[in-house]
Design an enzyme around this catalytic site. Structure first.
Site: not given
Ligand code: ARG
Length: 399
Positions: A13, A93, A122, A173
């Site tokens: 991505d 983040r 995110d 992912s």
């Molecule tokens: N659900 C988790 C959060 O909101 C992880 C998000 C990222 N997960 C991922 N497999 N890319 O913090």
């Protein structure tokens, strides 16, 4: 040409985002890749960014800053979202957002970009974080705009003549850093399906975990872990070592159907061996060093703190205020906790603190008891007074 700073992971991505930003926004792309404990080979990622057309590729090791500034404050708060998720992704983040704005200012960029989809948490964390720190910057989320499938992204990459990052391992992912691994999609999207063993990378299955338990002793000072089995360690080594040791015993697997900020329920698997152990140990020590009232109030703060982190509000005034309370609460959270690691479980088996409120002479049923049981009836007489009064005036309650 004006510039954009792209948070670059090296995956498909964000690699496709480089030519896409150039083509659709006419921007010069500077990439920023941050090592939060997840990247072995920063140089390869850097080269990949340049091959994909970045004018500059920056890499930054922010592991220490991540632990000191984000993970440990959350640990002191016992922040765990919905009682399950220690917030590894969520905590990273705001730190990435902070560095994106720093680089944008240094480079004179007018925008930042990230590879988040339009239905996750995110994007919120990046957008709100950047908005708080540098409201003058535009935030672009190519993946929420382009509407390409994975195949279309690959085709686009080929048309643009950029290298396609090696085939993803499996259909999952994954996001990872020192505080944990987050895994979603593929077969995990059926909440009735047991996660296949292949999703796990840091933890052994219960079946494969050693038959013999291991013990670990963790020392804390003012709420922060400082030593393992009596050996003083820097945060980085301490967390890495605990991930290894607890993971070996299958500790830290979490299967969570969680509530995203955007209103979706989502099934997520986490691995957070060190996180699970440290939160359990920290809470056990607080149980010794904080009063009942402090503990009760702090539990509410923990929940609130976790919500704020999860919901992208790290840079809010309320999060700061809660952090100040949490810091103050940790003055006497010093001592040691002993845990048994065995077949997927971390169990606290011992705790001690120089500031302990636990008093053997009060608790014991043996000799040396200093508690005065003759004082109890008087205390209970007054404690129960309002209940008796109400029962007399209004009849027996609860019939
Ligand atoms: N659900 C988790 C959060 O909101 C992880 C998000 C990222 N997960 C991922 N497999 N890319 O913090």
């Amino acid at each position: 040409m004006s510039k954009v700073v792209l948070a670059y992971s090296g995956g498909l991505d964000t690699s496709v985002a480089i030519p896409w930003l150039k083509e659709h926004y006419g921007l010069d792309v500077i990439t920023l890749t941050m090592n939060l404990g997840n990247l072995a080979d920063l140089e390869t990622v850097r080269e990949r960014a340049l091959k994909a057309g970045a004018s500059k590729a920056l890499v930054l090791d922010a592991r220490k800053e991540f632990l000191d500034g984000y993970v440990f404050p959350a640990l002191k708060a016992d922040a765990v979202y919905q009682g399950q998720y220690p917030l590894a992704t969520a905590l990273s983040r705001p730190l990435i957002a902070f560095h994106l704005t720093q680089v944008a200012r240094q480079e004179g960029a007018g925008a930042i970009a990230h590879g988040c989809t339009g239905k996750g948490n995110d994007q919120v964390r990046f957008d709100v974080g950047v908005g708080a720190l540098a409201p003058e910057l535009k935030v672009i989320g190519p993946a929420r705009e382009w509407g390409m499938t994975r195949e279309e992204e690959v085709a686009y990459a080929q048309r643009q003549g950029i290298p396609i990052p090696g085939p993803k391992k499996g259909v999952y992912s994954v996001d990872e850093n020192l505080w944990g691994r987050s895994i979603e999609s593929g077969p995990l999207e059926d909440p009735w399906t047991e996660p296949p063993e292949e999703v796990y990378a840091w933890t052994r299955s219960v079946a494969a975990a050693p038959e013999v338990p291991a013990y670990v002793e963790i020392d804390f000072e003012a709420g922060l872990p400082v030593a393992l089995d009596g050996e003083r360690l820097e945060p980085l080594s301490l967390v890495a070592e605990l991930n290894r040791r607890a993971g070996e015993h299958g500790v830290g697997r979490i299967d969570h159907v969680e509530d995203r900020l955007v209103g979706i329920k989502s099934r997520e698997i986490y691995e957070a061996p060190a996180g699970v152990v440290l939160v359990a140990a920290h809470k056990a020590l607080e149980g010794m060093a904080l009063s009942k009232d402090q503990l009760r109030f702090k539990e509410r703060v923990a929940q609130e703190y976790a919500e704020l982190v999860y919901n992208g509000l790290w840079f809010s005034a309320l999060r700061r205020d809660l952090a100040a309370f949490v810091d103050s609460s940790q003055r006497f959270v010093t001592g040691s906790v002993r845990l048994r690691l065995h077949k997927g479980q971390a169990t606290v088996v011992g705790r001690k603190s120089p500031y302990s409120l636990y008093r053997h002479d009060l608790a014991t049923y043996d000799k040396g008891d200093t508690f005065d049981p003759k004082a109890s009836p008087g205390f209970i007489h007054i404690w129960g007074l309002p209940v008796r009064t109400q029962a007399q005036a209004q009849g027996e309650q609860g019939r």
